[in-house]
Design a protein around this motif. Structure first.
Motif, PDB file in Angstrom:
ATOM      1  N   ARG A   1      -8.519 -21.225  -0.758  1.00  0.00           N
ATOM      2  CA  ARG A   1      -9.631 -21.467  -1.701  1.00  0.00           C
ATOM      3  C   ARG A   1      -9.141 -22.244  -2.923  1.00  0.00           C
ATOM      4  NH1 ARG A   1     -11.757 -16.076  -0.396  1.00  0.00           N
ATOM      5  NH2 ARG A   1     -13.191 -16.435   1.359  1.00  0.00           N
ATOM      6  N   LYS A   2      -7.904 -22.003  -3.321  1.00  0.00           N
ATOM      7  CA  LYS A   2      -7.353 -22.760  -4.457  1.00  0.00           C
ATOM      8  C   LYS A   2      -7.183 -24.227  -4.077  1.00  0.00           C
ATOM      9  CE  LYS A   2      -4.604 -18.843  -6.076  1.00  0.00           C
ATOM     10  NZ  LYS A   2      -3.228 -18.315  -6.253  1.00  0.00           N
ATOM     11  N   TYR A   3      -6.620 -24.456  -2.872  1.00  0.00           N
ATOM     12  CA  TYR A   3      -6.403 -25.843  -2.421  1.00  0.00           C
ATOM     13  C   TYR A   3      -7.743 -26.564  -2.317  1.00  0.00           C
ATOM     14  CZ  TYR A   3      -2.194 -23.515  -0.447  1.00  0.00           C
ATOM     15  OH  TYR A   3      -1.077 -22.746  -0.238  1.00  0.00           O
ATOM     16  N   GLU A   4      -8.750 -25.864  -1.791  1.00  0.00           N
ATOM     17  CA  GLU A   4     -10.087 -26.482  -1.645  1.00  0.00           C
ATOM     18  C   GLU A   4     -10.626 -26.890  -3.011  1.00  0.00           C
ATOM     19  OE1 GLU A   4     -11.389 -24.272   2.498  1.00  0.00           O
ATOM     20  OE2 GLU A   4     -11.880 -23.363   0.539  1.00  0.00           O
ATOM     21  N   ALA A   5     -10.461 -25.997  -3.992  1.00  0.00           N
ATOM     22  CA  ALA A   5     -10.960 -26.295  -5.345  1.00  0.00           C
ATOM     23  C   ALA A   5     -10.197 -27.484  -5.933  1.00  0.00           C
ATOM     24  CB  ALA A   5     -10.813 -25.059  -6.220  1.00  0.00           C
ATOM     25  N   MET A   6      -8.891 -27.546  -5.703  1.00  0.00           N
ATOM     26  CA  MET A   6      -8.089 -28.671  -6.213  1.00  0.00           C
ATOM     27  C   MET A   6      -8.519 -29.975  -5.530  1.00  0.00           C
ATOM     28  SD  MET A   6      -4.218 -27.189  -6.385  1.00  0.00           S
ATOM     29  CE  MET A   6      -3.965 -25.434  -6.594  1.00  0.00           C
ATOM     30  N   LEU A   7      -8.764 -29.903  -4.221  1.00  0.00           N
ATOM     31  CA  LEU A   7      -9.194 -31.098  -3.477  1.00  0.00           C
ATOM     32  C   LEU A   7     -10.533 -31.589  -4.009  1.00  0.00           C
ATOM     33  CD1 LEU A   7      -8.821 -33.066  -1.096  1.00  0.00           C
ATOM     34  CD2 LEU A   7      -9.827 -31.332   0.400  1.00  0.00           C
ATOM     35  N   GLN A   8     -11.427 -30.646  -4.286  1.00  0.00           N
ATOM     36  CA  GLN A   8     -12.747 -31.008  -4.815  1.00  0.00           C
ATOM     37  C   GLN A   8     -12.614 -31.726  -6.167  1.00  0.00           C
ATOM     38  OE1 GLN A   8     -15.373 -27.595  -4.808  1.00  0.00           O
ATOM     39  NE2 GLN A   8     -16.458 -28.767  -3.197  1.00  0.00           N
ATOM     40  N   ILE A   9     -11.784 -31.180  -7.042  1.00  0.00           N
ATOM     41  CA  ILE A   9     -11.681 -31.737  -8.400  1.00  0.00           C
ATOM     42  C   ILE A   9     -10.854 -33.028  -8.411  1.00  0.00           C
ATOM     43  CG2 ILE A   9     -10.743 -31.315 -10.718  1.00  0.00           C
ATOM     44  CD1 ILE A   9     -11.514 -28.315 -10.237  1.00  0.00           C
ATOM     45  N   LEU A  10      -9.735 -33.040  -7.699  1.00  0.00           N
ATOM     46  CA  LEU A  10      -8.863 -34.230  -7.736  1.00  0.00           C
ATOM     47  C   LEU A  10      -9.343 -35.318  -6.789  1.00  0.00           C
ATOM     48  CD1 LEU A  10      -5.454 -32.342  -7.948  1.00  0.00           C
ATOM     49  CD2 LEU A  10      -6.483 -33.758  -9.745  1.00  0.00           C
ATOM     50  N   GLY A  11     -10.063 -34.902  -5.741  1.00  0.00           N
ATOM     51  CA  GLY A  11     -10.637 -35.874  -4.814  1.00  0.00           C
ATOM     52  C   GLY A  11      -9.742 -36.163  -3.619  1.00  0.00           C
ATOM     53  N   THR A  12     -10.386 -36.562  -2.516  1.00  0.00           N
ATOM     54  CA  THR A  12      -9.659 -36.841  -1.278  1.00  0.00           C
ATOM     55  C   THR A  12      -8.724 -38.040  -1.443  1.00  0.00           C
ATOM     56  OG1 THR A  12     -11.687 -36.125  -0.216  1.00  0.00           O
ATOM     57  CG2 THR A  12     -10.028 -37.089   1.210  1.00  0.00           C
ATOM     58  N   ASP A  13      -9.163 -39.062  -2.162  1.00  0.00           N
ATOM     59  CA  ASP A  13      -8.299 -40.245  -2.356  1.00  0.00           C
ATOM     60  C   ASP A  13      -6.988 -39.853  -3.029  1.00  0.00           C
ATOM     61  OD1 ASP A  13     -10.956 -42.674  -3.075  1.00  0.00           O
ATOM     62  OD2 ASP A  13     -10.338 -41.578  -1.261  1.00  0.00           O
ATOM     63  N   PHE A  14      -7.096 -39.012  -4.044  1.00  0.00           N
ATOM     64  CA  PHE A  14      -5.870 -38.573  -4.740  1.00  0.00           C
ATOM     65  C   PHE A  14      -4.963 -37.836  -3.760  1.00  0.00           C
ATOM     66  CE2 PHE A  14      -3.096 -37.160  -8.048  1.00  0.00           C
ATOM     67  CZ  PHE A  14      -2.651 -35.910  -7.617  1.00  0.00           C
ATOM     68  N   PHE A  15      -5.536 -36.932  -2.971  1.00  0.00           N
ATOM     69  CA  PHE A  15      -4.720 -36.153  -2.019  1.00  0.00           C
ATOM     70  C   PHE A  15      -4.068 -37.071  -0.988  1.00  0.00           C
ATOM     71  CE2 PHE A  15      -4.864 -31.400  -2.054  1.00  0.00           C
ATOM     72  CZ  PHE A  15      -5.327 -31.259  -3.336  1.00  0.00           C
ATOM     73  N   HIS A  16      -4.851 -38.027  -0.478  1.00  0.00           N
ATOM     74  CA  HIS A  16      -4.257 -38.948   0.514  1.00  0.00           C
ATOM     75  C   HIS A  16      -3.117 -39.731  -0.112  1.00  0.00           C
ATOM     76  CE1 HIS A  16      -6.589 -38.452   4.155  1.00  0.00           C
ATOM     77  NE2 HIS A  16      -7.720 -38.446   3.464  1.00  0.00           N
ATOM     78  N   SER A  17      -3.319 -40.267  -1.316  1.00  0.00           N
ATOM     79  CA  SER A  17      -2.252 -41.096  -1.906  1.00  0.00           C
ATOM     80  C   SER A  17      -1.074 -40.208  -2.326  1.00  0.00           C
ATOM     81  CB  SER A  17      -2.778 -41.903  -3.098  1.00  0.00           C
ATOM     82  OG  SER A  17      -3.031 -41.051  -4.178  1.00  0.00           O
ATOM     83  N   PHE A  18      -1.339 -39.037  -2.860  1.00  0.00           N
ATOM     84  CA  PHE A  18      -0.251 -38.147  -3.297  1.00  0.00           C
ATOM     85  C   PHE A  18       0.616 -37.753  -2.096  1.00  0.00           C
ATOM     86  CE2 PHE A  18       1.489 -35.184  -6.440  1.00  0.00           C
ATOM     87  CZ  PHE A  18       2.063 -34.194  -5.649  1.00  0.00           C
ATOM     88  N   PHE A  19      -0.022 -37.327  -1.012  1.00  0.00           N
ATOM     89  CA  PHE A  19       0.748 -36.798   0.131  1.00  0.00           C
ATOM     90  C   PHE A  19       1.207 -37.879   1.101  1.00  0.00           C
ATOM     91  CE2 PHE A  19       0.968 -32.439  -0.836  1.00  0.00           C
ATOM     92  CZ  PHE A  19      -0.179 -32.119  -1.541  1.00  0.00           C
ATOM     93  N   SER A  20       0.890 -39.146   0.804  1.00  0.00           N
ATOM     94  CA  SER A  20       1.387 -40.232   1.674  1.00  0.00           C
ATOM     95  C   SER A  20       2.784 -40.658   1.225  1.00  0.00           C
ATOM     96  CB  SER A  20       0.435 -41.439   1.591  1.00  0.00           C
ATOM     97  OG  SER A  20       0.475 -41.954   0.254  1.00  0.00           O
ATOM     98  N   GLN A  21       3.274 -40.039   0.127  1.00  0.00           N
ATOM     99  CA  GLN A  21       4.600 -40.390  -0.410  1.00  0.00           C
ATOM    100  C   GLN A  21       5.647 -39.389   0.097  1.00  0.00           C
ATOM    101  OE1 GLN A  21       3.939 -41.469  -4.876  1.00  0.00           O
ATOM    102  NE2 GLN A  21       2.758 -39.622  -4.446  1.00  0.00           N
ATOM    103  N   ARG A  22       6.867 -39.543  -0.376  1.00  0.00           N
ATOM    104  CA  ARG A  22       7.926 -38.561  -0.072  1.00  0.00           C
ATOM    105  C   ARG A  22       7.666 -37.373  -0.996  1.00  0.00           C
ATOM    106  NH1 ARG A  22      13.104 -41.476  -1.890  1.00  0.00           N
ATOM    107  NH2 ARG A  22      11.669 -41.863  -3.649  1.00  0.00           N
ATOM    108  N   VAL A  23       7.182 -36.251  -0.453  1.00  0.00           N
ATOM    109  CA  VAL A  23       6.761 -35.118  -1.276  1.00  0.00           C
ATOM    110  C   VAL A  23       7.605 -33.882  -0.966  1.00  0.00           C
ATOM    111  CG1 VAL A  23       4.824 -33.668  -1.992  1.00  0.00           C
ATOM    112  CG2 VAL A  23       4.384 -36.007  -1.211  1.00  0.00           C
ATOM    113  N   LEU A  24       8.009 -33.172  -2.020  1.00  0.00           N
ATOM    114  CA  LEU A  24       8.713 -31.890  -1.868  1.00  0.00           C
ATOM    115  C   LEU A  24       7.753 -30.765  -2.226  1.00  0.00           C
ATOM    116  CD1 LEU A  24      11.356 -30.248  -1.442  1.00  0.00           C
ATOM    117  CD2 LEU A  24      11.777 -30.524  -3.898  1.00  0.00           C
ATOM    118  N   ASN A  25       7.612 -29.795  -1.327  1.00  0.00           N
ATOM    119  CA  ASN A  25       6.788 -28.609  -1.609  1.00  0.00           C
ATOM    120  C   ASN A  25       7.740 -27.497  -2.036  1.00  0.00           C
ATOM    121  OD1 ASN A  25       5.072 -26.477  -1.765  1.00  0.00           O
ATOM    122  ND2 ASN A  25       4.161 -26.740   0.258  1.00  0.00           N
ATOM    123  N   LEU A  26       7.775 -27.264  -3.353  1.00  0.00           N
ATOM    124  CA  LEU A  26       8.735 -26.354  -3.985  1.00  0.00           C
ATOM    125  C   LEU A  26       8.247 -24.914  -3.863  1.00  0.00           C
ATOM    126  CD1 LEU A  26      11.341 -26.785  -5.721  1.00  0.00           C
ATOM    127  CD2 LEU A  26       9.851 -26.830  -7.729  1.00  0.00           C
TER     128      LEU A  26
END
Ligand code: SAM
Length: 167
Positions: A16-41
């Motif tokens: 539910r937190k991720y869904e809320a973040m996706l809603q506010i930040l938007g799908t484009d942001f998520f696609h561009s953010f996670f299309s990079q070299r990402v570390l999940n800490l």
């Protein structure tokens, strides 16, 4: 003391937190953010990864790290058993870092070293009405050397402070 065995019942709370973040930040942001070299800490059981896949967002360049090897076994993603305070990666290895409900457990700032200049951090931390100010100050302090791009709260099953910042 955090333990992944207790945490297995938390997937819906985190989703539910991720869904809320996706809603506010938007799908484009998520696609561009996670299309990079990402570390999940402090990636835990890989709830974020399965959420992203369920939304058609690539996790191909996403690497998780967690001290809890048992949690990683269930995670079904590229992950390393290791300590967020002493990251087994060279300087500037990542373009972005995501840290959901882990910065309070990973006290060091070694994550800054492995993030390239100009790289992004998406960090979030749970809070309740009593400790909101303290938690907000905590996350801001942890990212004090970063430029904040977005800061908001999501009121999901468990409320969350979210900050997107650039190194
Ligand atoms: C509350 S869970 C959050 C998990 C995941 N980020 C999520 O959204 O579901 C915090 C995670 O941080 C991990 N953790 C605690 N201390 C750590 C450390 N020093 N280095 C890496 N991971 C750590 C725990 O094992 C746990 O899986």
């Amino acid at each position: 003391m955090f333990s992944s065995s207790v945490y297995t019942s938390w997937e819906s709370v985190q989703r539910r937190k991720y869904e809320a973040m996706l809603q506010i930040l938007g799908t484009d942001f998520f696609h561009s953010f996670f299309s990079q070299r990402v570390l999940n800490l402090g990636c835990g059981n890989g709830y974020l990864e399965s959420f992203l896949r369920a939304h058609g967002i690539s996790t191909a360049t996403l690497v998780g790290i967690d001290t809890d090897a048992v949690a990683l076994q269930n995670a079904g993603m590229a992950a390393v058993a290791g300590n967020g305070n002493a990251l087994p990666f060279s300087n500037s290895s990542f373009d972005a870092i995501v840290a959901v409900d882990s910065l309070h457990l990973i006290t060091g700032n070694d994550f800054e070293r492995v993030l390239r200049k100009g790289g992004l951090v998406l960090a979030s931390l749970f809070y309740n009405t009593e400790n909101y100010r303290e938690k907000q100050a905590f996350v801001e302090q942890r990212l004090s050397s970063f430029a904040t791009l977005a800061a908001f709260t999501v009121a999901a099953q468990e409320s969350e402070i979210v900050i997107v910042a650039r190194k």
